[in-house]
Design an enzyme around this catalytic site. Structure first.
Site, mmCIF file in Angstrom:
data_model
loop_
_atom_site.group_PDB
_atom_site.id
_atom_site.type_symbol
_atom_site.label_atom_id
_atom_site.label_comp_id
_atom_site.label_asym_id
_atom_site.label_seq_id
_atom_site.Cartn_x
_atom_site.Cartn_y
_atom_site.Cartn_z
ATOM 1 C CE LYS A 12 0.521 70.011 84.672
ATOM 2 N NZ LYS A 12 0.782 71.148 83.776
ATOM 3 C CB THR A 59 -2.097 70.204 81.334
ATOM 4 O OG1 THR A 59 -1.092 71.207 81.461
ATOM 5 C CG2 THR A 59 -2.338 69.874 79.879
ATOM 6 C CG ASP A 60 -1.935 74.682 86.570
ATOM 7 O OD1 ASP A 60 -0.902 74.161 87.033
ATOM 8 O OD2 ASP A 60 -2.646 75.482 87.208
ATOM 9 C CG PHE A 161 16.311 27.220 77.559
ATOM 10 C CD1 PHE A 161 14.950 27.231 77.289
ATOM 11 C CD2 PHE A 161 17.180 27.696 76.580
ATOM 12 C CE1 PHE A 161 14.461 27.710 76.076
ATOM 13 C CE2 PHE A 161 16.702 28.182 75.375
ATOM 14 C CZ PHE A 161 15.332 28.183 75.129
ATOM 15 N NE ARG A 178 17.260 28.831 82.317
ATOM 16 C CZ ARG A 178 16.678 29.383 81.265
ATOM 17 N NH1 ARG A 178 17.429 29.827 80.270
ATOM 18 N NH2 ARG A 178 15.370 29.503 81.200
ATOM 19 C CB VAL A 229 11.239 32.656 80.536
ATOM 20 C CG1 VAL A 229 10.390 33.864 80.901
ATOM 21 C CG2 VAL A 229 12.633 32.768 81.147
ATOM 22 C CD GLN A 230 9.970 31.083 75.939
ATOM 23 O OE1 GLN A 230 10.670 30.784 76.915
ATOM 24 N NE2 GLN A 230 10.499 31.389 74.773
ATOM 25 C CG ASN A 256 16.243 34.452 80.589
ATOM 26 O OD1 ASN A 256 16.615 34.420 81.767
ATOM 27 N ND2 ASN A 256 16.377 33.438 79.759
ATOM 28 C CG HIS A 258 20.806 35.983 79.689
ATOM 29 N ND1 HIS A 258 19.888 34.977 79.525
ATOM 30 C CD2 HIS A 258 20.554 36.880 78.691
ATOM 31 C CE1 HIS A 258 19.119 35.236 78.474
ATOM 32 N NE2 HIS A 258 19.499 36.390 77.953
HETATM 33 N N1 AZA Z 1 13.516 30.924 76.890
HETATM 34 C C1 AZA Z 1 14.246 30.673 78.012
HETATM 35 O O1 AZA Z 1 13.666 30.369 79.065
HETATM 36 N N2 AZA Z 1 15.606 30.755 77.983
HETATM 37 C C2 AZA Z 1 16.203 31.088 76.833
HETATM 38 C C3 AZA Z 1 15.476 31.339 75.659
HETATM 39 C C4 AZA Z 1 14.067 31.253 75.702
HETATM 40 O O2 AZA Z 1 13.354 31.472 74.697
HETATM 41 N N3 AZA Z 1 16.361 31.635 74.679
HETATM 42 N N4 AZA Z 1 17.589 31.560 75.213
HETATM 43 N N5 AZA Z 1 17.513 31.238 76.521
#
Ligand code: AZA
Length: 306
Positions: A12, A59-60, A161, A178, A229-230, A256, A258
């Site tokens: 469920k 499932t009930d 970036f 940014r 971000v990575q 991300n 934007h």
């Molecule tokens: N990682 C980021 O932080 N900004 C980005 C990426 C990315 O891989 N690609 N475009 N902008």
């Protein structure tokens, strides 16, 4: 045509549950709201291949069991409740060997009224949820993944970036400043527990680790002058592994979201780009999507598992 059932589970989904605890002395109420999914595996193939319902726990009945378990046992921390529910199914039915329990806990945060915590009124302060996936396997133990989902964050500077691949497919300018915004999806996989007693012995760790993971995520997001971000998500995951010895791996999945600059120079030469940018256009799609799994050994996890 020759065929066989390669895999099967059923149960469920979207079982909505609310539980209140009333403190008789103080009159203070505590509430929990969750959405539960229970899927079972076992010797159930004949129900698919031969229409044999004698192996089917309806499932009930699974839904009913979730409510009975919630009445008889604590529903928090969700890691414990998931383990209680999953263990029930594999112990109650000899032919059921695995129970997969997913719990999404929704926010009900106590209201502050006239500066005081209100005894019985709550608000939904955001769509963030606390999630768990608990897999209870007969003869093997209990595997638990805990998660934060839907935590929306933004920072207005200290995100860069630059230095990325530039070729004939590239239009994105490099940036040293940014807007960075994402909706955090983070989860942490616990070392396997032998049984329900082992989960019970770890009870305080579940809330502590959720709280630490949330704090580390927010602090790293806020304080890191992000290269990408990575890189920022990797620092978050490292922080959680350092704080929680019972956690084996940490995963992040971060869109991300934007925010694009908009050139307004067409109107009386207004400056709104680069260091003069104040008005931006939040983008709904497309978005970057960055994922990683971080383990203690430093070994790379196969991408198929991401
Ligand atoms: N990682 C980021 O932080 N900004 C980005 C990426 C990315 O891989 N690609 N475009 N902008």
């Amino acid at each position: 045509m020759a065929s066989k059932l390669a895999a099967a589970r059923y149960g469920k989904d979207n079982v909505r549950l609310y539980k209140v605890r009333r403190d008789q002395e103080t009159g203070v109420h505590t509430v929990v709201e969750m959405t539960v999914c229970v899927l079972l595996e076992g010797d159930i193939d004949t129900s698919y291949t031969q229409g044999d319902n004698s192996v089917v726990v309806a499932t009930d009945s699974i839904k009913n069991t979730i409510y009975i378990m919630a009445k008889l046992h604590p529903v928090t921390p969700p890691e414990l409740f998931g383990s209680i529910v999953g263990t029930h199914f594999i112990e109650k039915y000899n032919h059921i060997h695995v129970a997969h329990v997913n719990i999404v806990t929704h926010r009900w945060t106590r209201m502050t009224i006239d500066g005081q915590p209100h005894p019985h009124s709550f608000l939904r302060d955001g769509n963030e949820t606390r999630n768990v996936q608990v897999d209870v396997t007969e003869g093997k133990g209990i595997d638990i993944k805990s998660a934060i989902s839907g935590l929306l964050v933004l920072k207005s500077t200290n995100s860069q970036f630059w230095g990325f691949v530039r070729d004939e497919f590239t239009t994105l300018p490099e940036t040293w400043d940014r807007v960075l915004s994402t909706e955090v999806d983070a989860n942490w996989q616990w070392k396997s527990f032998d049984n329900l007693d082992a989960v019970k012995a770890a009870i305080p760790k579940f809330d502590e680790t959720w709280s630490a993971a949330r704090d580390i995520t927010l602090k790293t997001f806020a304080e890191d002058n992000s290269a990408s971000v990575q890189n920022t998500m990797y620092k978050m995951a490292e922080g959680i592994l350092a704080a929680a010895p019972l956690v084996e791996t940490v995963e992040y999945s971060l869109p991300n979201k934007h925010y694009f600059e908009v050139d307004l120079s067409w109107h009386k030469g207004i400056k709104n780009t680069g260091k003069d940018a104040e008005v931006y256009v939040p983008q709904s799609a497309p978005n970057g999507l960055i994922k990683c799994t971080v383990a203690r050994s430093g070994e790379r996890i196969e991408s198929a598992k991401l």
